[in-house]
Write a protein that holds these residues in place. Sequence first.
Motif: not given
Length: 637
Positions: A216-219, A530-539, A585-600
Amino acid sequence: MSEVRPVRRRSEKTLLGWRHEVLVPSPGPPPRRPAPEEHSDVSAEWVAAQRRSEADINRPLLFVLLALVAIGTVLVLLAMLGAMPFFLAATGWVACLAVALPVVVALMQSRQAVGDRLADERDRRALELEEKRRLLRERQEAHAAEYTEWQTRRRAYEAQPRWHAVEVPPGTGRVVVTGGANVGWSALLTTIGAARLRDGGDLTVVDLSGRAAAGEFVSLVQRCGLIPRVWVLPADLPRMKLGSDLDAAHRADILASTVLAIDPRADIEADRTILVKVFDVLGEDTAIMRVTAALGMLGLPGAADTRDDPALALLSEYERKELRAAFTGDTAAMERAPDLQRALTPFEGLGSRAEQEPYAQVKIIATDRSTGEFAGRAYGTYTLDSLSELLDLRARRGGTGRPWARTIVLCGADTLPGWAVERLVHAAERVSVGLVLMYRETDGNALSWLGADGTLPVVMRQPGAGSAAATAAFLGAGSRGRVHRLTEVVGTALDESAADGYVTDTAESVTAAVPVRYTARSIAPLDLVRHIRSATAWGRATAHAAENDDPVDDDGTDRLTDRRLDTYGLQQLPPTAMVLPAPSGGPVVADANPGILTLATATLTPVGDPAPERIVRPEEEPPANIGPPPERLDWRG
């Protein structure tokens, strides 16, 4: 008029994912508008009741008055008929009149009292109505102020970013990822790569997963108008020049380390000595196929006739004599030479068709899973040791740069020997190169790096109970985290969707409107979105699931679910979920989804970071309104 502009700085941080955090609390429902209270005037029923009460009270007086009138009437009639003396009748009539007069006065006073009471009631109700209207006006004015404040808080709540960037903290030299499916690694790689594209930094990916974790990164790179350099081994081994332009000693170190990875019982120093001698005779820039030919010749008996051997045709007669002379009397080296030849035979094609190529900003070196684990270990060790040598060479030349300006991502670090990974870690640390190590399971090597100084530990979905138990022990008993529904929806939709290889269909190749190039100083954030939204399945998947971005459902249900980070919970994490330590302190849960960058609702500002510094320019004459409009400021920075 004074002009306020944000200060723009070149980013030097590496983005790992996104953390959902609502910093401005919800204002709740809007304040209710005050309704006027019910008001009733003096009703006819109440007036009638008052009249009935008056009549009941005055009824005895009326009876007395009627009786007096009757008596007076009888006295008058008797006097007129002569039945009673006129004087006596007049006296009785006067007596009745004297008694009736107070009765009439009492009845009139009662009627007046009722009228006054009705008038007072009407006045009281009028005053009460006026007071209610005054209080209603005050409440409505207060409601208007409260509603305006609620609207302000509501706008701030709706406009606030909810997905905050998770970056590598300052002072961190490496990120160690344990666990994760192929699709999770793909998301993390794309997110890290997008950060490097935004900064114009250098990224090298060593993909030993057997799948196209960086597909996906290559795309995305191609859609940004860049050409990534992709080598899939062993097919692209002839095109790869990595490590082949070093001097003889360093090339010997790399090949000896590769042999050690294949045969753990090998003597790396003895092998290195043999290879150095071979390079001294053949030249430091000689091809690997000539090195294997020399090793094969050394393994033959001294009196054997090698003129008809096609493998030895690569060596001249002079080189054969020199090799025989260099190893004369070294029986151990000549006995070891055939083993070295067999170990290095897979690398015979290295650089055989390589051409001089320009510097590429994005480089991907992957292994084909069809080659098997043994060959993948050999190719991976050669790649890692070559990178380590190049980093050591940069350190000796004093080439330390900005931290994380250059990044190396190693997918499948658990397939390589621990010493090879350790050498890469130390070499990268000396030149401030950022390093991301991805382990499929939490084994002993992964645990040793998770707790090391300068390491940011990242935990993803664990593949088995043993690995999950070791990870849960590292996180600590009773650890919990909150997972957003968007993470579950998008991760589940794209689970098991990682590509099998880096070969793409030409019909689906990406075309760019700008000249295609190997490097770029930076990619504008809005262009990157714009490129993440159009070129990746994540977007694309994130755009379809954007309705799950709100913190709560329409019925008030929280979209974040609380999960236990124990042995079972770590195996049930969404594919893109990451567990990281929180600064507090303490763990937190994050999301590695690059498509989140496309959200407002996404921002590149981490949680707790201050607002961007702003400068105020003094009063100055506004420029003439000519030329194109100025570039829009990017709120994501």
